[in-house]
Enzyme design. Structure first.
Site, mmCIF file in Angstrom:
data_model
loop_
_atom_site.group_PDB
_atom_site.id
_atom_site.type_symbol
_atom_site.label_atom_id
_atom_site.label_comp_id
_atom_site.label_asym_id
_atom_site.label_seq_id
_atom_site.Cartn_x
_atom_site.Cartn_y
_atom_site.Cartn_z
ATOM 1 N N LYS A 134 0.803 -1.232 0.000
ATOM 2 C CA LYS A 134 0.000 0.000 0.000
ATOM 3 C C LYS A 134 0.841 1.289 0.000
ATOM 4 C CE LYS A 134 -4.311 -1.695 1.941
ATOM 5 N NZ LYS A 134 -5.391 -1.472 2.907
ATOM 6 N N ASN A 154 -5.982 4.843 21.034
ATOM 7 C CA ASN A 154 -5.101 3.771 20.534
ATOM 8 C C ASN A 154 -4.174 3.244 21.616
ATOM 9 O OD1 ASN A 154 -4.502 2.220 18.111
ATOM 10 N ND2 ASN A 154 -2.424 3.034 18.301
HETATM 11 P P1 NDP Z 1 -3.208 -2.462 11.322
HETATM 12 O O1 NDP Z 1 -2.350 -3.609 11.734
HETATM 13 O O2 NDP Z 1 -2.645 -1.387 10.469
HETATM 14 O O3 NDP Z 1 -3.788 -1.747 12.649
HETATM 15 C C1 NDP Z 1 -4.347 -2.508 13.698
HETATM 16 C C2 NDP Z 1 -4.943 -1.577 14.752
HETATM 17 O O4 NDP Z 1 -5.594 -2.405 15.725
HETATM 18 C C3 NDP Z 1 -3.909 -0.757 15.506
HETATM 19 O O5 NDP Z 1 -4.478 0.468 15.906
HETATM 20 C C4 NDP Z 1 -3.639 -1.632 16.726
HETATM 21 O O6 NDP Z 1 -3.172 -0.921 17.843
HETATM 22 C C5 NDP Z 1 -5.021 -2.140 17.015
HETATM 23 N N1 NDP Z 1 -5.046 -3.384 17.796
HETATM 24 C C6 NDP Z 1 -4.863 -4.637 17.329
HETATM 25 N N2 NDP Z 1 -4.986 -5.520 18.339
HETATM 26 C C7 NDP Z 1 -5.230 -4.799 19.460
HETATM 27 C C8 NDP Z 1 -5.469 -5.131 20.815
HETATM 28 N N3 NDP Z 1 -5.461 -6.407 21.247
HETATM 29 N N4 NDP Z 1 -5.723 -4.142 21.702
HETATM 30 C C9 NDP Z 1 -5.751 -2.851 21.292
HETATM 31 N N5 NDP Z 1 -5.533 -2.460 20.003
HETATM 32 C C10 NDP Z 1 -5.277 -3.429 19.110
HETATM 33 O O7 NDP Z 1 -4.488 -3.123 10.651
HETATM 34 P P2 NDP Z 1 -5.513 -2.443 9.614
HETATM 35 O O8 NDP Z 1 -5.789 -1.070 10.078
HETATM 36 O O9 NDP Z 1 -5.045 -2.672 8.240
HETATM 37 O O10 NDP Z 1 -6.814 -3.371 9.816
HETATM 38 C C11 NDP Z 1 -7.612 -3.248 10.972
HETATM 39 C C12 NDP Z 1 -8.893 -4.035 10.763
HETATM 40 O O11 NDP Z 1 -9.648 -3.406 9.740
HETATM 41 C C13 NDP Z 1 -8.684 -5.497 10.321
HETATM 42 O O12 NDP Z 1 -9.582 -6.304 11.054
HETATM 43 C C14 NDP Z 1 -9.083 -5.460 8.851
HETATM 44 O O13 NDP Z 1 -9.619 -6.708 8.440
HETATM 45 C C15 NDP Z 1 -10.142 -4.388 8.861
HETATM 46 N N6 NDP Z 1 -10.361 -3.768 7.555
HETATM 47 C C16 NDP Z 1 -11.631 -3.732 7.091
HETATM 48 C C17 NDP Z 1 -11.899 -3.153 5.881
HETATM 49 C C18 NDP Z 1 -13.306 -3.153 5.397
HETATM 50 O O14 NDP Z 1 -13.518 -2.812 4.220
HETATM 51 N N7 NDP Z 1 -14.285 -3.471 6.219
HETATM 52 C C19 NDP Z 1 -10.847 -2.553 5.053
HETATM 53 C C20 NDP Z 1 -9.544 -2.578 5.660
HETATM 54 C C21 NDP Z 1 -9.317 -3.190 6.870
HETATM 55 P P3 NDP Z 1 -1.588 -0.617 18.029
HETATM 56 O O15 NDP Z 1 -1.267 0.586 17.195
HETATM 57 O O16 NDP Z 1 -1.478 -0.366 19.497
HETATM 58 O O17 NDP Z 1 -0.859 -1.857 17.600
#
Ligand code: NDP
Length: 283
Positions: A72, A155
């Site tokens: 990306k 976050n």
């Molecule tokens: P990233 O890995 O870029 O970001 C993940 C985010 O989730 C971060 O803010 C992370 O926090 C947080 N996170 C993950 N686990 C935990 C936890 N246990 N406790 C607290 N915070 C947590 O992933 P993406 O942003 O690419 O994807 C996120 C979700 O969005 C996925 O489930 C993906 O499938 C979904 N998605 C859906 C789309 C749709 O069209 N519906 C399109 C794109 C994505 P930290 O920064 O602290 O690690």
């Protein structure tokens, strides 16, 4: 392209490790439904081959392509320009041929906004957004461009949260603040829209977003980016509290719709696309 020269117009998806991508079924269902002689092709591309793949797609007359992880951000130097929100975010998930140029767009946030529009106009609204990863970033930027009043980013990792809030303040002059997520978060009174932009709940129907359930008030819009399961625990809890719940499948369908619009110029049938996606995902 002149008729007879090519059997199909081509768009594709460049990713790594995304075999069985259900988006293929959704996009091809739209092409078939609208009688378009187009194909959407899943292509496995390694980071080393990305530049060659983009040049190849251009040389072969592709009308564009989606790109997902890990491409990306790294795709950007291989493109001829960026759309407004993709430039702000610094991430591209959809490339569109305009003339002889490949222009990078980001349809994740646009898909979310299109889905949100079925319930509320975000202009002037106060938003709480859990997460600061790729999806949250895309959503926050589009919400900013759509004129929200305030965004509170909640976050776990402070560094990622600081980065997103700085981007919203510096590039969009938005009223944005960060709350570092420790324990249950209380959604402030007066919040209009609450969004889970994290991966919490993905393939985990019982996973709980750490927040004070009593701070969700009737009438609030509560949206989830997670699309599998479609009804996450957050959405079930929110609906039980009288909130208006918006699932992540709507965002996924709408980002597909925006892509098809960009590539073909037609407004595809949302119902056909959602049904095809649900069938491909088995939900
Ligand atoms: P990233 O890995 O870029 O970001 C993940 C985010 O989730 C971060 O803010 C992370 O926090 C947080 N996170 C993950 N686990 C935990 C936890 N246990 N406790 C607290 N915070 C947590 O992933 P993406 O942003 O690419 O994807 C996120 C979700 O969005 C996925 O489930 C993906 O499938 C979904 N998605 C859906 C789309 C749709 O069209 N519906 C399109 C794109 C994505 P930290 O920064 O602290 O690690």
């Amino acid at each position: 392209m002149s008729e007879g020269k090519f059997l199909h117009e081509l768009v594709g998806s460049m990713s790594q490790g995304a075999a069985g991508n259900p988006t293929v079924a959704m996009i091809e269902a739209a092409f078939a439904h609208h009688g378009l002689h187009w194909r959407y092709i899943n292509m496995e591309v390694t980071p080393e081959d990305l530049g060659t793949a983009v040049r190849g797609a251009k040389a072969m007359g592709f009308r564009g392509f989606n790109c997902s992880l890990p491409h990306k951000v790294t795709v950007i130097p291989h493109l001829d320009g960026l759309g407004e929100s993709a430039a702000v975010m610094g991430a591209v998930n959809c490339v569109v041929r305009r003339g002889e140029k490949f222009i990078g767009e980001n349809t994740d946030g646009k898909g979310f906004l299109k889905s949100l529009a079925s319930l509320v106009d975000p202009k002037g609204k106060s938003v709480v957004l859990f997460g600061a990863g790729g999806a949250a970033r895309a959503i926050a930027v589009e919400l900013g461009l759509a004129g929200v009043k305030r965004i509170t980013v909640v976050n776990r990792s402070e560094a990622r949260g600081v980065e997103l809030v700085a981007l919203l303040r510096d590039k969009l002059k938005l009223d944005a603040e960060l709350v570092v997520w420790r324990g249950d978060y209380t959604v402030p009174a007066g919040t209009d829209i609450v969004i889970n932009g994290t991966s919490i709940g993905l393939y985990a129907p019982d996973a709980r977003l750490a927040h004070d359930l009593n701070s969700l008030k009737p009438g609030m819009v509560v949206a989830d980016v997670v699309f599998n399961p479609v009804r996450t625990r957050l959405l079930e809890d929110a609906a039980a509290r009288g909130c208006r719940a918006l699932d992540g499948l709507g965002m996924l369908v709408n980002q597909g719709i925006v892509g098809v619009q960009c590539w073909t110029g037609i407004e595809p049938d949302a119902v056909v696309m959602r049904q095809a996606l649900e069938a491909a995902m088995g939900v």
